[in-house]
Design an enzyme around this catalytic site. Structure first.
Site, PDB file in Angstrom:
ATOM      1  N   GLU A 171       0.827  -1.209   0.000  1.00 24.51           N
ATOM      2  CA  GLU A 171       0.000   0.000   0.000  1.00 24.51           C
ATOM      3  C   GLU A 171       0.857   1.253   0.000  1.00 24.51           C
ATOM      4  OE1 GLU A 171      -2.523  -0.292   3.460  1.00 24.51           O
ATOM      5  OE2 GLU A 171      -3.901  -1.679   2.465  1.00 24.51           O
ATOM      6  N   GLU A 256      -6.261  -7.727  -0.427  1.00 23.80           N
ATOM      7  CA  GLU A 256      -6.482  -7.615   1.017  1.00 23.80           C
ATOM      8  C   GLU A 256      -7.789  -6.883   1.267  1.00 23.80           C
ATOM      9  OE1 GLU A 256      -3.226  -5.870   3.505  1.00 23.80           O
ATOM     10  OE2 GLU A 256      -4.863  -4.805   4.508  1.00 23.80           O
TER      11      GLU A 256
HETATM   12  C1  IDC Z   1      -2.384  -3.635  10.399  1.00 29.95           C
HETATM   13  C2  IDC Z   1      -2.590  -4.643  11.489  1.00 29.95           C
HETATM   14  C3  IDC Z   1      -2.270  -3.950  12.793  1.00 29.95           C
HETATM   15  C4  IDC Z   1      -0.854  -3.397  12.722  1.00 29.95           C
HETATM   16  C5  IDC Z   1      -0.731  -2.487  11.527  1.00 29.95           C
HETATM   17  C6  IDC Z   1       0.672  -1.964  11.363  1.00 29.95           C
HETATM   18  O1  IDC Z   1      -3.910  -5.111  11.463  1.00 29.95           O
HETATM   19  O2  IDC Z   1      -2.370  -4.845  13.873  1.00 29.95           O
HETATM   20  O3  IDC Z   1      -0.581  -2.668  13.900  1.00 29.95           O
HETATM   21  O4  IDC Z   1      -1.071  -3.191  10.363  1.00 29.95           O
HETATM   22  O5  IDC Z   1       0.727  -1.041  10.310  1.00 29.95           O
HETATM   23  C7  IDC Z   1      -3.942  -2.303   5.790  1.00 29.95           C
HETATM   24  C8  IDC Z   1      -2.575  -2.882   5.741  1.00 29.95           C
HETATM   25  C9  IDC Z   1      -2.352  -3.865   6.848  1.00 29.95           C
HETATM   26  C10 IDC Z   1      -3.000  -3.384   8.123  1.00 29.95           C
HETATM   27  C11 IDC Z   1      -4.510  -3.382   7.894  1.00 29.95           C
HETATM   28  C12 IDC Z   1      -5.329  -3.002   9.124  1.00 29.95           C
HETATM   29  O6  IDC Z   1      -2.249  -3.453   4.499  1.00 29.95           O
HETATM   30  O7  IDC Z   1      -0.967  -4.022   7.031  1.00 29.95           O
HETATM   31  O8  IDC Z   1      -2.679  -4.270   9.172  1.00 29.95           O
HETATM   32  N1  IDC Z   1      -4.796  -2.465   6.808  1.00 29.95           N
HETATM   33  O9  IDC Z   1      -5.023  -1.718   9.539  1.00 29.95           O
HETATM   34  N2  IDC Z   1      -4.498  -1.521   4.894  1.00 29.95           N
HETATM   35  C13 IDC Z   1      -5.714  -1.127   5.342  1.00 29.95           C
HETATM   36  C14 IDC Z   1      -5.919  -1.732   6.564  1.00 29.95           C
END
Ligand code: IDC
Length: 561
Positions: A171, A256
């Site tokens: 992302e 995702e």
């Molecule tokens: C989130 C995890 C969270 C962690 C975070 C770190 O759920 O526990 O602390 O990353 O950056 C994304 C991302 C994905 C995220 C997820 C939820 O690709 O890495 O994971 N998310 O926030 N994009 C939108 C949402």
């Protein structure tokens, strides 16, 4: 090779069902294994084609569904073959995404273990499912060289497997698409040295701006753009961006998505998730759900004990298992005597004028069960299905309605009742403008036969096509499953022809036994020839083709004994 694998899987199944003596199994070629029976062997390499993704063998839009691992550096305990097996067997995943944790400067996080990534990829390949290598970063363009050397190494070692999909940049945040595109243009050649597999590219604003990517596409023939959403936060506006990209003929991949809020936490939002699922189904978008994790947050599928399912976990398992009910590769055997894809001209996907109203959600209607007698005719109007997925009704030139807009994977199920197991000739009134249609008939999950529908010269030019099936005694559901779409059906006339599936005594020793099944397996593997008398015995469904359907019929005869 692929033919052998498909037949081997069928033979292995029959052999285990009838408990053949070990000595006979020794004749099987060495490569007989469970692999070869999953979605990858069925669909082939994924390929962007207009705004759809098709399979190199299947040639029609493919939609695969599965789960995403969590950041490798934080939930590494799941990065192993045991988890892959559980995801395939219990969750029915057809694809897994490996989110290799990479920091905002574009370097692999310490603890983000490439060795573990490789073992997960190996396990996914062994299971014959798709696997995404995700450079899980929010700043990959800050270190293009790291990405180039990583993808070069992975493509060199894994690029030859149809299973593998390369995701260049999880992302990007608030950077221009031109920056991301410039990064991708430097990484893609490293992969293309070794592999022409699908490459998916993250888009600006946390992989939401697929519309900007579609306005300025990357010059490569096998690229799709990544859209991510979280159902608790995102809705119709973001789907609008997806629609805009699709309308520009860009292929979109949802590598995702979450049932919860965009921070990965919060409650499962069922209503919004269902809207998203139906949008993805109608556009045949493949997806992975976030995440295989036991972190204490709403998106984790595992609870604090690391193994029990959370609310999100149970919900995802349900969604994925429902998809498995209708996945083409699970329900429609390939015709092993003719493994070549049906390459009959079809309308190009990107200019398909037909409405895309399929939701993929099965629909039922209250209809009377059709009672077939042991003699004479009975007529089933196609629109009187008991349940269906993906088809639509339209006015029929022969009067009344017909079923149309049948795409590959769509099906209709009909309630029938048969006095005793016996053969019926089914006459289908069908029409097809372009031909290339193929219907698989099944009862209770057993495929009974397949029927090709060639062009009749128009969507309302009705012709009759016949197939003889042995229908099981009692009440059952006769399912018509479009292995290849592109035809209409008005009605089906059943004519009792009597007699059970005949033949099976291939070695002519006076009875049907496992030895006959072994001969049929060997024939299908190409290591045994039949004379005309043996061929007649082997053609159990009397359709002049000896294939896996005959093997299924033979297996059923043996099980009945
Ligand atoms: C989130 C995890 C969270 C962690 C975070 C770190 O759920 O526990 O602390 O990353 O950056 C994304 C991302 C994905 C995220 C997820 C939820 O690709 O890495 O994971 N998310 O926030 N994009 C939108 C949402």
């Amino acid at each position: 090779m692929k033919i052998q694998k498909a037949v081997s899987a069928v033979c292995a199944f029959v052999m285990s069902a009838v408990l053949l003596p070990q000595v006979l199994l020794a004749d099987e070629p060495a490569e007989v294994s469970a692999a070869g029976s999953g979605p990858v062997s069925y669909y082939g390499q994924l390929q962007a084609s207009g705004n759809k993704i098709i399979g190199s063998s299947y040639k029609e839009p493919v939609q695969v569904k599965g789960m995403s691992f969590f950041w490798s550096n934080w939930q590494g305990q799941y990065w192993n073959s045991g988890t892959v097996d559980r995801m395939v067997e219990e969750f029915k995943c057809e694809i897994l995404r490996c989110s290799l944790g990479v920091n905002d400067q574009g370097s692999i996080y310490s603890g983000g273990d490439v060795g573990a990534l490789r073992s997960v990829m190996d396990a996914a390949i062994a299971k014959d499912i798709y696997v995404i290598v995700d450079w899980h970063s929010h700043g990959a363009h800050n270190n293009t060289n790291a990405a180039r050397s990583f993808f070069s190494e992975i493509a060199r070692d894994y690029g030859k497997y149809d299973n593998v999909i390369f995701e260049l940049y999880n992302e990007p945040t608030q950077v221009a698409w031109s920056t991301v595109k410039g990064y991708a243009e430097q990484v893609i050649p490293e992969i293309r040295k070794y592999s022409d597999n699908l490459i998916i590219v993250g888009t600006p604003t946390w992989s939401q701006d697929v519309d900007s990517a579609a306005n300025d596409p990357i010059n490569d023939s096998n690229v799709a753009y990544v859209l991510h959403f979280y159902a608790g936060t995102h809705g119709g506006d973001l789907r609008g961006k997806g629609d805009a990209a699709l309308s520009k003929n860009a292929a979109v991949f949802v590598s995702e998505w979450g049932t919860v809020n965009a921070d990965g936490d919060g409650a499962v939002n069922v209503g919004s998730t269902e809207q998203w699922l139906s949008w993805m189904d109608s556009n045949k978008l493949s997806w992975c759900n976030w995440a295989i994790s036991s972190k204490a947050e709403g998106s984790s599928i595992f609870g604090g004990d690391g193994s029990s399912l959370t609310e999100a976990g149970n919900y995802l398992k349900k969604i994925l298992n429902a998809h498995a009910e209708n996945a083409v590769w699970r329900t429609v055997p390939k015709n092993v005597t003719d493994p070549e894809p049906q390459t009959t001209e079809t309308t190009p996907q990107n200019t398909d004028p037909e409405p895309q109203t399929t939701t993929g959600t099965p629909q039922t209607q209250n209809v009377e069960r059709l009672s077939l007698s042991g003699s004479g005719n009975a007529v089933l109007e196609a629109e009187n299905y008991a349940s269906m997925s993906g088809v639509e009704l339209e006015d029929c030139a022969q009067g009344g309605k017909n079923v149309g807009y049948i795409e590959s994977g769509d099906w209709m199920s009909n309630s029938i009742s048969v006095p005793q197991t016996m053969k019926y000739e089914l006459t289908l009134d069908a029409a097809s403008e372009n031909g290339g249609g193929q219907i698989a008939f099944s009862c209770g999950g057993n495929t009974l036969g397949t029927l090709d529908i060639p062009s009749t010269g128009g969507w309302q030019n009705w012709q009759q096509f016949k197939i003889t099936l042995e229908l099981p005694a009692g009440e059952s559901d006769l399912k018509l499953h479009a292995q290849q779409g592109g035809f209409n059906v008005d009605k089906i006339t059943f004519t009792a022809v009597g007699g059970q599936a005949s033949g099976g005594d291939i070695n002519r020793d006076g009875n049907v036994s496992t030895a006959d099944a072994v001969m049929l397996c060997k024939y299908l593997l190409g290591i045994e020839q039949f004379n005309s008398e043996q061929a007649k015995q082997a053609d159990l469904d009397d359709n002049r083709v000896i294939n896996a359907v005959d093997l299924t019929l033979l297996k059923r005869m043996l099980l009945r004994k």
